[in-house]
Design a protein around this motif. Sequence first.
Motif, short mmCIF file in Angstrom:
data_model
loop_
_atom_site.label_atom_id
_atom_site.label_comp_id
_atom_site.label_asym_id
_atom_site.label_seq_id
_atom_site.Cartn_x
_atom_site.Cartn_y
_atom_site.Cartn_z
N ALA A 18 46.70 52.70 -6.93
CA ALA A 18 47.37 52.08 -5.79
C ALA A 18 46.59 52.34 -4.51
O ALA A 18 46.44 51.45 -3.67
CB ALA A 18 48.80 52.61 -5.65
N LYS A 22 44.98 49.45 -2.22
CA LYS A 22 45.32 49.37 -0.80
C LYS A 22 44.06 49.30 0.05
O LYS A 22 43.97 48.51 0.99
CB LYS A 22 46.17 50.58 -0.41
CG LYS A 22 46.60 50.58 1.05
CD LYS A 22 47.53 51.74 1.32
CE LYS A 22 46.73 52.94 1.75
NZ LYS A 22 47.57 54.03 2.28
N THR A 46 47.19 44.26 -5.81
CA THR A 46 47.81 45.36 -5.06
C THR A 46 49.31 45.38 -5.30
O THR A 46 49.90 46.44 -5.56
CB THR A 46 47.50 45.22 -3.56
OG1 THR A 46 46.08 45.17 -3.38
CG2 THR A 46 48.07 46.37 -2.75
N PHE A 47 49.94 44.23 -5.26
CA PHE A 47 51.38 44.13 -5.51
C PHE A 47 51.72 44.66 -6.89
O PHE A 47 52.67 45.44 -7.07
CB PHE A 47 51.84 42.68 -5.36
CG PHE A 47 53.30 42.49 -5.60
CD1 PHE A 47 54.21 42.58 -4.57
CD2 PHE A 47 53.77 42.23 -6.89
CE1 PHE A 47 55.57 42.41 -4.80
CE2 PHE A 47 55.13 42.06 -7.12
CZ PHE A 47 56.02 42.15 -6.08
N ASP A 48 50.95 44.23 -7.89
CA ASP A 48 51.23 44.63 -9.27
C ASP A 48 51.12 46.14 -9.47
O ASP A 48 51.98 46.74 -10.12
CB ASP A 48 50.29 43.91 -10.24
CG ASP A 48 50.56 42.42 -10.32
OD1 ASP A 48 51.63 41.97 -9.88
OD2 ASP A 48 49.66 41.70 -10.83
N PHE A 50 51.40 48.52 -7.21
CA PHE A 50 52.48 49.21 -6.49
C PHE A 50 53.83 49.03 -7.20
O PHE A 50 54.65 49.95 -7.21
CB PHE A 50 52.55 48.77 -5.03
CG PHE A 50 51.67 49.58 -4.13
CD1 PHE A 50 52.11 50.76 -3.56
CD2 PHE A 50 50.37 49.19 -3.88
CE1 PHE A 50 51.29 51.53 -2.76
CE2 PHE A 50 49.54 49.95 -3.07
CZ PHE A 50 50.00 51.12 -2.50
N ALA A 51 54.05 47.87 -7.81
CA ALA A 51 55.27 47.66 -8.58
C ALA A 51 55.29 48.58 -9.80
O ALA A 51 56.33 49.18 -10.13
CB ALA A 51 55.38 46.20 -9.01
N GLU A 52 54.15 48.71 -10.46
CA GLU A 52 54.06 49.59 -11.62
C GLU A 52 54.25 51.06 -11.21
O GLU A 52 54.93 51.82 -11.90
CB GLU A 52 52.69 49.40 -12.29
CG GLU A 52 52.56 50.05 -13.63
CD GLU A 52 51.24 49.74 -14.32
OE1 GLU A 52 50.97 50.40 -15.34
OE2 GLU A 52 50.47 48.88 -13.85
N ASP A 54 55.96 52.11 -8.58
CA ASP A 54 57.37 52.28 -8.23
C ASP A 54 58.23 52.48 -9.48
O ASP A 54 59.09 53.36 -9.52
CB ASP A 54 57.87 51.07 -7.43
CG ASP A 54 59.30 51.22 -6.99
OD1 ASP A 54 59.60 52.17 -6.24
OD2 ASP A 54 60.14 50.39 -7.41
N ALA A 55 57.97 51.68 -10.51
CA ALA A 55 58.73 51.81 -11.75
C ALA A 55 58.50 53.17 -12.41
O ALA A 55 59.44 53.80 -12.90
CB ALA A 55 58.35 50.68 -12.71
N LYS A 57 57.59 55.96 -10.88
CA LYS A 57 58.23 56.99 -10.07
C LYS A 57 59.73 57.03 -10.32
O LYS A 57 60.33 58.11 -10.37
CB LYS A 57 57.97 56.74 -8.58
CG LYS A 57 56.59 57.14 -8.14
CD LYS A 57 56.45 56.90 -6.63
CE LYS A 57 55.16 57.44 -6.08
NZ LYS A 57 55.06 57.22 -4.62
N ARG A 58 60.35 55.86 -10.47
CA ARG A 58 61.79 55.81 -10.77
C ARG A 58 62.08 56.43 -12.14
O ARG A 58 63.05 57.16 -12.30
CB ARG A 58 62.29 54.38 -10.72
CG ARG A 58 62.37 53.80 -9.32
CD ARG A 58 62.75 52.32 -9.39
NE ARG A 58 62.61 51.68 -8.12
CZ ARG A 58 63.63 51.41 -7.32
NH1 ARG A 58 64.86 51.71 -7.68
NH2 ARG A 58 63.43 50.81 -6.17
#
Length: 67
Positions: A18, A22, A46-48, A50-52, A54-55, A57-58
Motif C-alpha cells: 500500500a 501510494k 492503489t484502490f485495490d 488499500f481495499a485488501e 482494510d479487509a 486489518k478488519r
Amino acid sequence: MSDLEELQQKVRKLQSRAGTAKMDLHDLAEDLPVGWHRIKAIAGKTFDVFAELDAAKRELAAWEDAR
C-alpha cells in the motif's frame, strides 16, 4: 506459524504494498500532465491494495477480539 502470525504477516506485507502504491500515485500526480493516461491504472491498483489491506486489518481485529 499460527494463523494469527500468518495474518499479522499478511497485514505487514499489504502495508508495504500500500505504501508503494501510494508513492506511485503521488509520483504520477507530481509529474502531471505527463503520464496522465496512466491515472486510471495506477489509481485502480492503489484502490485495490488499500481495499485488501482494510479487509485484512478488519480480519485481524476480529481475530484478536475473539481471543
